[in-house]
Design a protein around this motif. Structure first.
Motif, mmCIF file in Angstrom:
data_model
loop_
_atom_site.group_PDB
_atom_site.id
_atom_site.type_symbol
_atom_site.label_atom_id
_atom_site.label_comp_id
_atom_site.label_asym_id
_atom_site.label_seq_id
_atom_site.Cartn_x
_atom_site.Cartn_y
_atom_site.Cartn_z
ATOM 1 N N ILE A 67 -6.327 -2.378 -0.796
ATOM 2 C CA ILE A 67 -5.638 -1.570 -1.806
ATOM 3 C C ILE A 67 -5.308 -2.371 -3.066
ATOM 4 C CG2 ILE A 67 -4.663 0.123 -0.197
ATOM 5 C CD1 ILE A 67 -2.407 -2.569 -1.598
ATOM 6 N N HIS A 68 -5.504 -3.680 -3.036
ATOM 7 C CA HIS A 68 -5.016 -4.539 -4.115
ATOM 8 C C HIS A 68 -5.700 -4.277 -5.455
ATOM 9 C CE1 HIS A 68 -8.627 -6.480 -2.671
ATOM 10 N NE2 HIS A 68 -8.639 -7.277 -3.722
ATOM 11 N N SER A 110 0.808 -7.679 -4.548
ATOM 12 C CA SER A 110 1.707 -6.918 -5.422
ATOM 13 C C SER A 110 2.476 -7.867 -6.337
ATOM 14 C CB SER A 110 2.661 -6.043 -4.607
ATOM 15 O OG SER A 110 3.301 -6.770 -3.572
ATOM 16 N N SER A 111 2.796 -9.059 -5.845
ATOM 17 C CA SER A 111 3.423 -10.070 -6.701
ATOM 18 C C SER A 111 2.460 -10.526 -7.784
ATOM 19 C CB SER A 111 3.876 -11.270 -5.862
ATOM 20 O OG SER A 111 4.869 -10.902 -4.936
ATOM 21 N N ALA A 112 1.188 -10.697 -7.406
ATOM 22 C CA ALA A 112 0.173 -11.103 -8.380
ATOM 23 C C ALA A 112 -0.036 -10.020 -9.433
ATOM 24 C CB ALA A 112 -1.143 -11.412 -7.671
ATOM 25 N N ALA A 113 0.028 -8.744 -9.021
ATOM 26 C CA ALA A 113 -0.116 -7.635 -9.968
ATOM 27 C C ALA A 113 1.027 -7.634 -10.979
ATOM 28 C CB ALA A 113 -0.160 -6.307 -9.218
ATOM 29 N N ALA A 114 2.248 -7.865 -10.508
ATOM 30 C CA ALA A 114 3.400 -7.928 -11.412
ATOM 31 C C ALA A 114 3.251 -9.086 -12.394
ATOM 32 C CB ALA A 114 4.689 -8.075 -10.602
ATOM 33 N N PRO A 122 10.313 -6.493 -8.558
ATOM 34 C CA PRO A 122 10.017 -6.939 -7.185
ATOM 35 C C PRO A 122 8.694 -6.352 -6.710
ATOM 36 C CG PRO A 122 12.285 -6.167 -7.372
ATOM 37 C CD PRO A 122 11.598 -5.789 -8.656
ATOM 38 N N HIS A 123 7.996 -7.119 -5.868
ATOM 39 C CA HIS A 123 6.681 -6.647 -5.416
ATOM 40 C C HIS A 123 6.790 -5.319 -4.684
ATOM 41 C CE1 HIS A 123 7.212 -7.608 -1.105
ATOM 42 N NE2 HIS A 123 7.892 -8.661 -1.510
#
Length: 260
Positions: A67-68, A110-114, A122-123
């Motif tokens: 999903i990333h 999700s942290s990398a996306a932010a 927050p992720h």
């Protein structure tokens, strides 16, 4: 193992958790981060944040239960439908979608996306936002005239295809047919964003080895032209790891716009 004995993902199925652990995890021995995580996330972020891709409805037809690659899309598309080939992969996705016990941990992505977006959210918020955009997860079958029969969907403003066409196609003819079936779901003027592996004959998940059609950059570009897709953008990243679980030479990201 001879290529004739390689399994077919869409026919024989695979263990989705083994696939995720091998290519998309945050484990120290996961060597594919530059190619399978950072490259696609950066490419999709660039395309969506640039304003080049517009609309409200997006279809994602991708391999396994990843999903990333959809975080950036969820910032611009309010309605996303996921098409997958295997019930096991759909079950794995549903665990994450409904935040159930035992769901795969995507917090590193999700942290990398932010970070890509330059936000400090927050992720968990990134994942919640993506979850809220996903309307349905449907099983597809490219052997059918309507690949999601008996369901009928409106034509998409955008389609994402990640690591799937070369996996479900045995040869050039099948690749062309599967590409044509993919863009039948796309509106005139809509865009196909495709990421794939080049010059690959096999890939592994757990102890199982699977078939992959060994296409090159020129073939994919020509295929887009033959089905009426005008190439808006493409990028190639040469392989940045050493591993015998897959024999690809490069990652390809390509964007094609369907004729009006």
């Amino acid at each position: 193992m001879d290529s004739t004995t390689h399994k077919l993902y869409h026919v024989h199925g695979m263990d989705p958790r083994s696939h995720l652990d091998t290519y998309f995890s945050n484990k120290e021995d996961m060597v594919f981060a530059e190619d399978s995580l950072k490259f696609p996330m950066a490419m999709f972020h660039y395309q969506f944040s640039s304003g080049r891709v517009e609309g409200t409805f997006l279809i994602d037809i991708s391999l396994g239960s990843c999903i990333h690659h959809l975080y950036s899309a969820s910032n611009f598309f309010k309605k996303i439908v996921l098409l997958r080939f295997q019930e096991k992969c759909i079950m794995e996705l549903n665990r994450w979608l409904h935040d159930r016990t035992g769901a795969y941990d995507w917090s590193h992505t999700s942290s990398a996306a932010a970070e890509l977006e330059g936000t400090r959210h927050p992720h968990e918020e990134k994942e919640m936002h993506l979850r809220s955009s996903i309307m349905q997860i449907l099983k597809c079958d490219f052997e059918q005239k309507n690949i999601i029969s008996p369901v009928l969907l409106p034509l998409a403003d955008c389609i994402i295809s990640a690591w799937i066409l070369e996996v479900i196609s045995k040869n050039e003819d099948e690749y062309m047919k599967n590409l044509e079936k993919t863009i039948k779901l796309l509106k005139p003027g809509g865009q196909l964003l495709l990421i794939g592996v080049l010059d690959t004959t096999y890939w592994s998940a757990g102890a199982e080895r699977f078939h992959c059609f060994a296409c090159n950059e020129e073939f994919v570009k020509n295929a887009f032209g033959k089905v009426g897709l005008v190439i808006d953008y493409y990028a190639v990243q040469r392989r940045r790891n050493v591993s015998d679980v897959i024999d690809y030479k490069a990652m390809l990201f390509i964007v094609g716009r369907k004729g009006e």
